[in-house]
Design an enzyme around this catalytic site. Structure first.
Site, PDB file in Angstrom:
ATOM      1  N   TYR A 147       0.854  -1.201   0.000  1.00  0.00           N
ATOM      2  CA  TYR A 147       0.000   0.000   0.000  1.00  0.00           C
ATOM      3  C   TYR A 147       0.887   1.248   0.000  1.00  0.00           C
ATOM      4  O   TYR A 147       1.643   1.485   0.936  1.00  0.00           O
ATOM      5  CB  TYR A 147      -0.859  -0.038   1.263  1.00  0.00           C
ATOM      6  CG  TYR A 147      -1.950   0.991   1.390  1.00  0.00           C
ATOM      7  CD1 TYR A 147      -1.743   2.333   1.101  1.00  0.00           C
ATOM      8  CD2 TYR A 147      -3.202   0.618   1.855  1.00  0.00           C
ATOM      9  CE1 TYR A 147      -2.754   3.267   1.250  1.00  0.00           C
ATOM     10  CE2 TYR A 147      -4.220   1.545   2.017  1.00  0.00           C
ATOM     11  CZ  TYR A 147      -3.986   2.872   1.717  1.00  0.00           C
ATOM     12  OH  TYR A 147      -4.984   3.789   1.882  1.00  0.00           O
ATOM     13  N   TYR A 205      -2.159   4.567 -10.056  1.00  0.00           N
ATOM     14  CA  TYR A 205      -3.350   3.840 -10.488  1.00  0.00           C
ATOM     15  C   TYR A 205      -4.608   4.537  -9.984  1.00  0.00           C
ATOM     16  O   TYR A 205      -5.376   5.127 -10.735  1.00  0.00           O
ATOM     17  CB  TYR A 205      -3.294   2.399  -9.988  1.00  0.00           C
ATOM     18  CG  TYR A 205      -4.513   1.570 -10.306  1.00  0.00           C
ATOM     19  CD1 TYR A 205      -4.928   1.378 -11.618  1.00  0.00           C
ATOM     20  CD2 TYR A 205      -5.248   0.958  -9.291  1.00  0.00           C
ATOM     21  CE1 TYR A 205      -6.044   0.616 -11.918  1.00  0.00           C
ATOM     22  CE2 TYR A 205      -6.358   0.185  -9.575  1.00  0.00           C
ATOM     23  CZ  TYR A 205      -6.763   0.022 -10.887  1.00  0.00           C
ATOM     24  OH  TYR A 205      -7.864  -0.735 -11.168  1.00  0.00           O
TER      25      TYR A 205
END
Lengths: 140, 378
Positions: B278, B326
Site C-alpha cells: 500500500y 493507479y
C-alpha cells in the site's frame, strides 16, 4: 500571541491536566513509573505504566532539552498557520519520549533545520489556559 | 466453534461506577482492563489480542502498551462486545492470538475525553499533535522520512525512483489514472507539498470501490473462477499518533503483521512472485520491503532504484501502478487486494508470468495499523 492563534485548542483530560498546568507555568511535565525494575518515562500522560502495567506513576518536571529527531516542512499550511511554509517537527527529549512540536526562532529551511541539533522547550500561550510546548535551537 | 474450546479467565469492571469525572473515556477502558488483568494475574505484555468499540482498538492497544497480533474494532452498538467475544474465540481457535482482551469504557454521564476519534480536542492526538499546523497525511505520514534518510543514507533520488518505477507499471494498465512516463528529475521538480515530499510522491485522490467474496475450499470448486487461496495472514496495530511510534524509521505493525503472515504461510521470501505494498506515499514501499524482510535495513531505496521492482525485475511490486499512479480513494487496501487476485488468476494487465504466490500488504492510518494477506493459486 494568544489573540493570533486560530488553530485547534487542546482540551485537557484529568490524566493530562498536570501536563497543561505545567505548560502554563513554563514547565515540561512527564511521568515516570515508580516500580524499581521499570523506571519507564511516560508520555502522553496516563495514570499507569504501559510498560509494566503498574498503577504507581509520578509526575516530574523534565529538563526541557532534546534533539531534533525528524520533521517535514509543510508547504500547504492550514488556515491560521500560513502563508509561509513551517516545520512540523518531532523532538526526542533527553528523558526519552518523543513529541510533535514546531521549531521556533529558526529559519524554516532544510539548511537551518539540522537533524540531531540540540533544542530547548519554549512555551507559546494560545489561550489563557493553554500554552503549547515548542522548541528552539538550544542557546539560541 | 468447538464447544468448550475457549474460556473467559479474567473479568472486571472499572474501580468506580456512577459518576467518574476524574477519568477520561480512554482511561475508563484502561482502568477496567487493568482490573481484569489483575483479576487473573496478567500484565499488558501478556496480551496479544485487543477488541473494543467506542474507542479505536489501536488507541486502546497503544495506551495500554500492547502489541497485538489480532484486533477487532467491530462497532455495532451496545452488543459489540458480544460479537468481540465470539470473534475472539474464533481468533484464539485459529491461533491468531493467545490472550484476547475485550474492553469497554464510556464517559456517558461526565463526558470526559469522549469522542476519542483522532483530532477531537480532548483526544491525545487533539492535545499533542493537532495544534502544530498539520495539513493531513501529507504533512504527517511523511514525518519519519528525514530520520530514515539520515540513518540509512537513502537519497532523494532513490526515494523519487519509487514514483518513477510505479509509473512504468501504470503505463501497462489501461485503467490507471496516470500513464505518461516520468523521470527522477520530474519527481524532484514537482510542486513541494511537505519537504521532503513533492506532489509526485503523494498518492492520487480518486473515487472507486471494490469487493471480494470468500467461500470454503470445498465450495470454491463449484465456481467458474480460478480459486485464489489465502495462504497466510497477519495483522497488528501500533499507535494512532504518528509522533508516538517506537521508531519512526520502521513500522512495528508492518513487522508483526508481515512475519505472522509468512510464518502462517510457511514460505520464505524467495517463494514470493509478486508483491503489493500500500503506497499512500513514496516511502511506504521502502518501509514495506524492509519491514516485511524482502531486503535488509536501509537497502530498499537502492533496491528500487536498481529496478528490482520494475517491469522485468525479479520482484514485481505494485504492478497496478499503485496509489501513486493507479488510483487512491482514501482506503486503497481493497485495490491492492484486487491486483493480487488478478495476478493470481493470471488476468492482470501487467501480468507477472507464472506468478504463484502474491504478498499483499496494507497500512491503516499513518503507520497505525497493518494487515498482510498472502495468496496463492495452487
Amino acid at each position: 500571541m494568544a489573540d493570533d492563534y486560530k488553530g485547534p485548542v487542546p482540551v485537557p483530560t484529568p490524566e493530562t491536566q498536570d501536563f497543561w498546568d505545567g505548560a502554563k507555568r513554563g514547565e515540561l511535565r512527564l511521568q515516570r513509573c515508580d516500580e524499581d525494575d521499570c523506571d519507564d518515562v511516560i508520555f502522553p500522560a496516563r495514570s499507569f505504566c504501559p510498560c509494566c502495567g503498574s498503577r504507581s506513576v509520578s509526575n516530574f518536571t523534565a529538563s526541557g532539552r532534546g534533539k531534533l529527531y525528524s520533521y517535514v516542512i509543510n508547504h500547504r499550511p492550514p488556515p491560521g498557520f500560513g502563508p509561509e511554509p513551517h516545520a512540523i517537527a518531532i523532538v526526542e527529549l533527553d528523558e526519552g519520549p518523543r513529541m510533535m512540536t514546531n521549531i521556533i526562532d529558526c529559519e524554516q529551511t532544510p539548511e537551518a533545520l539540522v537533524l540531531d541539533m540540540p533544542v530547548e522547550v519554549a512555551f507559546t500561550p494560545i489561550t489563557d489556559e493553554i500554552s503549547l510546548p515548542k522548541f528552539r535551537p538550544a542557546g539560541g | 466453534m468447538e464447544p468448550r474450546s475457549v474460556a473467559i479467565v479474567g473479568a472486571a469492571e472499572t474501580t468506580e461506577l456512577g459518576r467518574i469525572p476524574g477519568l477520561s473515556q480512554i482511561q475508563l477502558h484502561a482502568d477496567a482492563a487493568l482490573n481484569a488483568m489483575a483479576d487473573c494475574g496478567l500484565k499488558p505484555s501478556d496480551i496479544d489480542g485487543v477488541a473494543t468499540a467506542g474507542e479505536a482498538p489501536a488507541g486502546i492497544a497503544h495506551y495500554l502498551g500492547i502489541t497485538p497480533t489480532w484486533v477487532d474494532g467491530t462497532s455495532v452498538g451496545g452488543c459489540s462486545f458480544m460479537l468481540h467475544v465470539r470473534h475472539a474465540a474464533a481468533a484464539i481457535n485459529e491461533g491468531l492470538c493467545e490472550v484476547a482482551l475485550v474492553t469497554h469504557g464510556e464517559s456517558g454521564r461526565s463526558r470526559v475525553g469522549r469522542g476519542g476519534f483522532a483530532g477531537a480536542p480532548a483526544s491525545l492526538a487533539g492535545q499533542y499533535e493537532a495544534p502544530y499546523g498539520l495539513s493531513g497525511p501529507p504533512s504527517m505520514f511523511t514525518l519519519g522520512v528525514l530520520r530514515y534518510m539520515k540513518e540509512t543514507g537513502m537519497t532523494h533520488e532513490q526515494l523519487a525512483s519509487v514514483s518513477v518505477v510505479q509509473r512504468e507499471w501504470a503505463a501497462l494498465n489501461p485503467r490507471s489514472t496516470f500513464k505518461d512516463p516520468i523521470t527522477v528529475d520530474d519527481v524532484l521538480n514537482s510542486r513541494m507539498i511537505a519537504y521532503p515530499f513533492r506532489l509526485l510522491q503523494c498518492c492520487l485522490v480518486t473515487d472507486g470501490g471494490g469487493a471480494l467474496i470468500l467461500v470454503s475450499k470445498e465450495r470454491a470448486r463449484d465456481f467458474p473462477t480460478k480459486p485464489v487461496y489465502i495462504l497466510g495472514t497477519g495483522e497488528s496495530v501500533e499507535t494512532p499518533m504518528i509522533s508516538q511510534m517506537e521508531d519512526m524509521t520502521t513500522s512495528r505493525a508492518f513487522r508483526v503483521a508481515g512475519s505472522r503472515a509468512f510464518e502462517e504461510a510457511g514460505i520464505t521470501h524467495d517463494d514470493v512472485d509478486h508483491v503489493m505494498i500500500y503506497d499512500a506515499f513514496a516511502h511506504l514501499p521502502i518501509y514495506g520491503l524492509e519491514d516485511l524482510g524482502f531486503v535488509g535495513r536501509g537497502e530498499a531505496g537502492a533496491f528500487i532504484e536498481a529496478r528490482n521492482t520494475a517491469p522485468g525485475g525479479p520482484l514485481p511490486v505494485n504492478t497496478n501502478g499503485g496509489g501513486l499512479s493507479y488510483m487512491h480513494s482514501g482506503m486503497y487496501g481493497m485495490y491492492a487486494l484486487q491486483e493480487s487476485v488478478r495476478q493470481m488468476r493470471g488476468t492482470a494487465p501487467a501480468q507477472v508470468p507464472d506468478a504463484k504466490i502474491s504478498v499483499c500488504h496494507g497500512v491503516g492510518g499513518m503507520f497505525m495499523a497493518s494487515g498482510t494477506i498472502i495468496m496463492t493459486n495452487e
